[in-house]
Design a protein around this motif. Structure first.
Motif, PDB file in Angstrom:
ATOM      1  N   SER B  75       0.862  -1.186   0.000  1.00  0.00           N
ATOM      2  CA  SER B  75       0.000   0.000   0.000  1.00  0.00           C
ATOM      3  C   SER B  75       0.892   1.227   0.000  1.00  0.00           C
ATOM      4  CB  SER B  75      -0.894   0.014   1.240  1.00  0.00           C
ATOM      5  OG  SER B  75      -1.707  -1.129   1.267  1.00  0.00           O
ATOM      6  N   VAL B  77       1.051   5.385   0.821  1.00  0.00           N
ATOM      7  CA  VAL B  77       0.389   6.434   1.588  1.00  0.00           C
ATOM      8  C   VAL B  77       1.235   7.711   1.558  1.00  0.00           C
ATOM      9  CG1 VAL B  77      -0.744   4.740   3.084  1.00  0.00           C
ATOM     10  CG2 VAL B  77       1.465   5.667   3.776  1.00  0.00           C
ATOM     11  N   ASP B 157      -5.965  10.745   3.429  1.00  0.00           N
ATOM     12  CA  ASP B 157      -5.271  12.002   3.200  1.00  0.00           C
ATOM     13  C   ASP B 157      -5.149  12.210   1.695  1.00  0.00           C
ATOM     14  OD1 ASP B 157      -4.078  14.303   3.892  1.00  0.00           O
ATOM     15  OD2 ASP B 157      -2.269  13.425   4.736  1.00  0.00           O
ATOM     16  N   TYR B 160      -5.073   6.915  -1.052  1.00  0.00           N
ATOM     17  CA  TYR B 160      -4.124   5.834  -0.838  1.00  0.00           C
ATOM     18  C   TYR B 160      -4.280   4.860  -2.001  1.00  0.00           C
ATOM     19  CZ  TYR B 160      -4.239   7.607   3.983  1.00  0.00           C
ATOM     20  OH  TYR B 160      -4.177   8.406   5.099  1.00  0.00           O
ATOM     21  N   ASN B 162      -3.302   0.795  -3.207  1.00  0.00           N
ATOM     22  CA  ASN B 162      -2.670  -0.513  -3.026  1.00  0.00           C
ATOM     23  C   ASN B 162      -2.458  -1.136  -4.391  1.00  0.00           C
ATOM     24  OD1 ASN B 162      -3.000  -3.618  -3.000  1.00  0.00           O
ATOM     25  ND2 ASN B 162      -2.342  -3.111  -0.932  1.00  0.00           N
ATOM     26  N   ARG B 355       5.247   8.456   6.159  1.00  0.00           N
ATOM     27  CA  ARG B 355       4.483   8.639   4.915  1.00  0.00           C
ATOM     28  C   ARG B 355       5.377   8.941   3.716  1.00  0.00           C
ATOM     29  NH1 ARG B 355      -0.637  10.832   5.962  1.00  0.00           N
ATOM     30  NH2 ARG B 355      -0.904  10.602   3.724  1.00  0.00           N
ATOM     31  N   CYS B 357       6.334   6.521   1.508  1.00  0.00           N
ATOM     32  CA  CYS B 357       6.014   5.659   0.364  1.00  0.00           C
ATOM     33  C   CYS B 357       4.616   5.086   0.515  1.00  0.00           C
ATOM     34  CB  CYS B 357       7.043   4.544   0.200  1.00  0.00           C
ATOM     35  SG  CYS B 357       7.121   3.378   1.544  1.00  0.00           S
TER      36      CYS B 357
END
Lengths: 357, 357
Positions: B75, B77, B157, B160, B162, B355, B357
């Motif tokens: 994932s 973010v 935020d 995101y 995945n 945050r 990667c």
């Protein structure tokens, strides 16, 4: 490039300075450093362990197997994280297992990507992982690779989960909307709308609405496997009725096949309690998400053996034929209501139930 | 089960009532209804289109191919979503491509799971998807299945992502920490620490720190393929140096192989500008995430041909041998500093760069 060893928090006496609140997720759990290793070694890995995952490399290496693969992914953002009948962990495994199964695949391997919010209770994470592991066992799949990220407070709502899944396509199965013919029967595997309403009622708990409704979240691959074992060649199409509910699937079947579909409301299985809950919340149960119900299109002569096969499974005891495709090619799904009226079933427009899966 | 067709917002005149702010993501985009279909048909699918994805079923069906599969997930973010040298879309594709490649697999298929926050600019989403598609093309992989969820304001935020990935394991490749022997050389494929520092400086932009640093985010599978083509049997282990940086990989290599690893700081490729940026931010570049750098362990006699193979690729021009495994079995990684000192390289403890990667 200078850093004294002494500056590393873990080497100081007592509690690590970056983890002042034991039992909660902190940002440092996502940094790819020692704390990430600890979280994986102590919380995640013991719950999901299997020989492939244990390798802990960047990728899982899967045994060679002949045949075509099915590959799918879904993210899960349900709120609350735990609800009657399930939680986000069970949901994330079952949802991906079911997406594979309805494509005619036997699910084999699952990935699990966690996005955790700073402050999440580690005990809650443990319960969710235990539940994901139990669902995987129930479905007969292995969680073989994973990833954990942490974001700050207010940047995720507790936790989100992504699962991707791999399955082997069954050889004697051929599914496609283009195979649908007039006369084909539409079966739903059980009582509808329980998942969405159980989650909604859990959110409304403080309003004092009491209910014993439970989510139907379940892995359907064994039930679907038994159906294929019985009438594989006669199964034309299959879809699980999740977001968008039964209405979403039925309207899509009609629109994308181009055929007219007539559905008999009186035949749609639904609990009385579910019906009351939907009325109370002002929702149409047809629009409400399920997480353990599949819609099957079969040749008319296969409807009875298909129902028999479904009903032998614990998740299919209430399976019923609810409609038939007609000769008209208008792409509409028509509902014959219980009072004898007729209306067109439309795909819900937007988000009637946000964060339901 | 009653719902009048007229109540459906889309059938009212003018703007759909649930989408008052055109050009932004609304909750209804995630409902699995008509607005979800529109978002997929108008924004997502045109950008990622390929014959497998176009089927739009619950799962992608992949062509049968003999051999062992590698399967991975991550994932993403990162904050901000766009940064010098890349964005979350490019990162999500390259990260998963690289995880497959370092396991000796040729990446083939990628899934893309989006979690979008209400209010996200659709133009930003389009740029991110275009960038993901371009990275997939660059890597020679197909994005074959996906999923879109929407959460409310303050629950993610921006967005995101995945990705999960599938690749075919190369037949002549055998990688494992247990294969490491004294004398084996450790190579890094280029200048370190650019990704993490470029992202951090972008966040600090308002503080007036000017920099031309760019993230190194890139798909490394072609470079790694060329390396295997040249010296496959002599490659012992490989890992991309993402979260935890070069320090994370080197300390892990020593600890998990049980051998002593000596690394020469003067040999580690790093831009002068990157070094200044790290000093300014009080960070050790060894701890800083890369998104286009791989650490390779090779037999000593293969170090030169390996470097040649790497340097022929645009992403490997600065590849260098930085250290060797020794006979001692203490599991430590020792750095000989540029001024001749010695220190133990430790895995970063927690989240020095949240945050990233």
């Amino acid at each position: 490039m200078t850093r004294s060893t002494e500056a590393t928090p873990s080497s100081q006496a007592g509690e690590p300075v970056v983890n002042p609140r034991k039992g909660k997720i902190v940002l440092a759990h996502g940094g790819g450093g020692q704390l990430t290793d600890e979280l994986i070694a102590e919380v995640i890995r013991p719950r999901l362990d299997n020989p492939i995952l244990s390798e802990l490399d960047d990728s899982a290496v899967l045994p060679a197997e002949a045949g075509r693969l099915a590959f799918t992914t879904d993210s899960y953002v349900v709120q609350p994280l735990e609800f009657p009948g399930g939680d986000i962990g069970r949901l994330a495994v079952c949802g991906t297992v079911n997406d594979l199964a309805v494509c005619g695949a036997d699910p084999r391997h699952i990935s699990l990507g966690l996005i955790l919010e700073e402050g999440l209770e580690i005990d809650l994470l443990k319960r969710v992982l235990d539940s994901a592991a139990a669902a995987a066992k129930e479905a007969g799949v292995q969680i073989v690779t994973g990833d954990t990220k942490v974001v700050g407070r207010g940047q995720a709502d507790g936790m989100y989960i992504n699962t991707a899944g791999l399955g082997m396509i069954r050889k004697n199965v051929k599914l496609g909307l283009d195979r649908i013919q007039p006369g084909d029967a539409v079966i739903v595997s059980g009582q509808i709308a329980d998942h969405g309403l159980a989650v909604m009622l859990q959110r409304e708990e403080q309003t004092g609405i009491a209910s014993t409704l439970k989510s139907d979240v379940a892995p359907l691959n064994r039930m679907i496997g038994a159906l294929f074992d019985r009438v594989a060649e006669s199964v034309v199409f299959m879809r699980d009725a999740t977001r968008g509910g039964l209405a979403g699937v039925l309207s899509d079947l009609a629109e994308r096949s181009g055929h007219h579909l007539t559905v008999d409301e009186a035949m749609i299985p639904i609990r009385q309690e579910t019906r009351y809950a939907a009325e109370m919340l002002g929702l149409d149960p047809l629009d409400v998400a399920n997480e353990g119900k599949v819609v099957v299109v079969v040749r008319p002569e296969a409807a009875e053996p298909a129902l028999e096969a479904l009903r032998k499974d614990r998740w299919g005891t209430e399976a019923a034929t609810i409609g038939y495709f007609e000769c008209e090619r208008d792409g509409l799904c028509e509902l014959i209501t219980e009072v004898g009226g007729r209306r067109i079933i439309q795909k819900p427009y937007g988000e009637e139930l946000p964060r339901i899966c």
